[in-house]
Write a protein that holds these residues in place. Sequence first.
Motif, PDB file in Angstrom:
ATOM      1  N   ILE A 137       0.836  -1.200   0.000  1.00 24.79           N
ATOM      2  CA  ILE A 137       0.000   0.000   0.000  1.00 24.79           C
ATOM      3  C   ILE A 137       0.872   1.253   0.000  1.00 24.79           C
ATOM      4  O   ILE A 137       0.583   2.228  -0.694  1.00 24.79           O
ATOM      5  CB  ILE A 137      -0.936  -0.008   1.227  1.00 24.79           C
TER       6      ILE A 137
ATOM      7  N   ALA B 237      -5.486   2.856  -3.359  1.00 26.65           N
ATOM      8  CA  ALA B 237      -4.690   2.685  -2.139  1.00 26.65           C
ATOM      9  C   ALA B 237      -5.547   2.913  -0.898  1.00 26.65           C
ATOM     10  O   ALA B 237      -5.422   2.194   0.103  1.00 26.65           O
ATOM     11  CB  ALA B 237      -3.496   3.644  -2.149  1.00 26.65           C
TER      12      ALA B 237
ATOM     13  N   ARG C  66      -7.661  -0.174  -0.373  1.00 24.45           N
ATOM     14  CA  ARG C  66      -6.864  -1.272   0.185  1.00 24.45           C
ATOM     15  C   ARG C  66      -6.540  -1.021   1.657  1.00 24.45           C
ATOM     16  O   ARG C  66      -6.558  -1.937   2.479  1.00 24.45           O
ATOM     17  CB  ARG C  66      -5.569  -1.453  -0.595  1.00 24.45           C
ATOM     18  N   LEU C  67      -6.240   0.208   1.994  1.00 24.74           N
ATOM     19  CA  LEU C  67      -5.938   0.542   3.386  1.00 24.74           C
ATOM     20  C   LEU C  67      -7.163   0.358   4.261  1.00 24.74           C
ATOM     21  O   LEU C  67      -7.063  -0.144   5.389  1.00 24.74           O
ATOM     22  CB  LEU C  67      -5.431   1.982   3.478  1.00 24.74           C
TER      23      LEU C  67
END
Length: 501
Positions: free
Chosen positions: A381, A481, A484-485
């Motif tokens: 990430i 990102a 995903r985080l």
Amino acid sequence: MAASGAAVRGGGRGFLSLALGVSLLKCLLIPAYYSTDFEVHRNWLAITHNLPVSQWYYEATSEWTLDYPPFFAWFEYALSHIAKVFDPEMLNVQNLNYASPRTVLFQRFSVIFTDVLFIYAVYECCKCIEGKKAGKELTEKPTFILSILLLWNFGLLIVDHIHFQYNGFLFGLMLLSIARLFQKRHLEGAFLFAILLHFKHIYLYVAPAYGIYLLRSYCFTGNKPDGSVRWSSFSFLRLLALGSIVCFVSALSLGPFIALNQLPQIISRLFPFKRGLCHAYWAPNFWALYNALDKMLSIIGLDDKWFGSAVPTRSPALCDSISNSHLHCDSHVGPRGFLRCLIVCALSSFMFGWHVHEKAILLAILPMSLLSVGKPQDAAIYLLLTTTGHYSLFPLLFTAPEFPIKVLLMLLFTVYSFSSLKTLFRKEKLLNWMETIYLIGLGPLEICCELVFPFTPWKLKYPFVPLFLTSVYCAAGITYAWFRLSISMLPGPAVGKAKLQ
């Protein structure tokens, strides 16, 4: 903690060399281009030096009025007494756009000097990293990797030491407060963060993470076996201690202006909602994608009929409600969970906030550096976020002499980030093929925007195209990102070669 601290101390010479090296690089960047922010801070020096406190937040000779909290105003006031030795003319409120060689030297060196706090904060953060065995070389340790990712951060270098701002010591305060929380020095961490808020109010983005974590880990002194809070363990004395710190710092900062009945004026300066949803160019966030789709639909005449009605009111209240939707972050899992929550807060606010500046991406990138050396998933990430986020800052440096500088510095930092983290997690595949192709696509995008488009006949008619392409392309990567985080907040097994204690 003792072992990791000893490792950092054992590599003290290496850390000092890194800090000295980056400081010398900053000195080499002194003659580089600087933005209007240079004049902003020169004007603030003049205002705070020459005018009484009662006029600081009313002075409007320059369009760059004082719009930071009082602690930063006092910081400028302190600097102005040193500036007077260099060139008294820079302190003339009427000397708009004044930039003598001595003024440039003073302003540049003031940023470099105050970065000492950032260097110390990085050192303290590295002490919170539990790395490999002490017998290994320093260059193989997560602490060494982290020190480079922070000290030599590309975005911070170009924003502060080319574009010109004072983010270094401010991020130093934030990182130092994070380190203190990892060291279980909660009151000191809270005190540092409270001070930070009264230096620059953008850090309100991450205030929810601090509030939740401090209440959960400091005010509650006991947990149930499943990790949930034991309500009977709540300490009102500890809550009172935290509240006293916040009230003391706030009174110290705002007290004189409250006495002058100027609090509404300060608030109007700090939160200028009339500036509109987007900044000078589209920061690579949700609103960049929204505006791009809105623009395309307007071309074919469908924006009012379909897309415009989908989000009828783009107001500060709407943006705040969306950006604060991250408050589900689970900070009770310890300092590492707090750090993850802090990053989600920062990135969510960047994604959905009102009038977000493109430079605000650093608020997520820098703390993400701490997570990147802990788990391969976080490293992946980090690589996506930092590469895309740093590239999105390229339009800040639009002059020809800075083109090779920004390209070379970013390449060096990016190559090191990838190589060091891949070495650290050598048994893991950090990026899949789609993510890799996306990041490689930044190269052709830069060639198109910087080397091809300026020589096309569309340059004069559509000058916004390079900014449009950069913002939209980077917004896609940063959104990915962020997603995903957010997914990583779900509970899972703790794996990795290094961890934050």
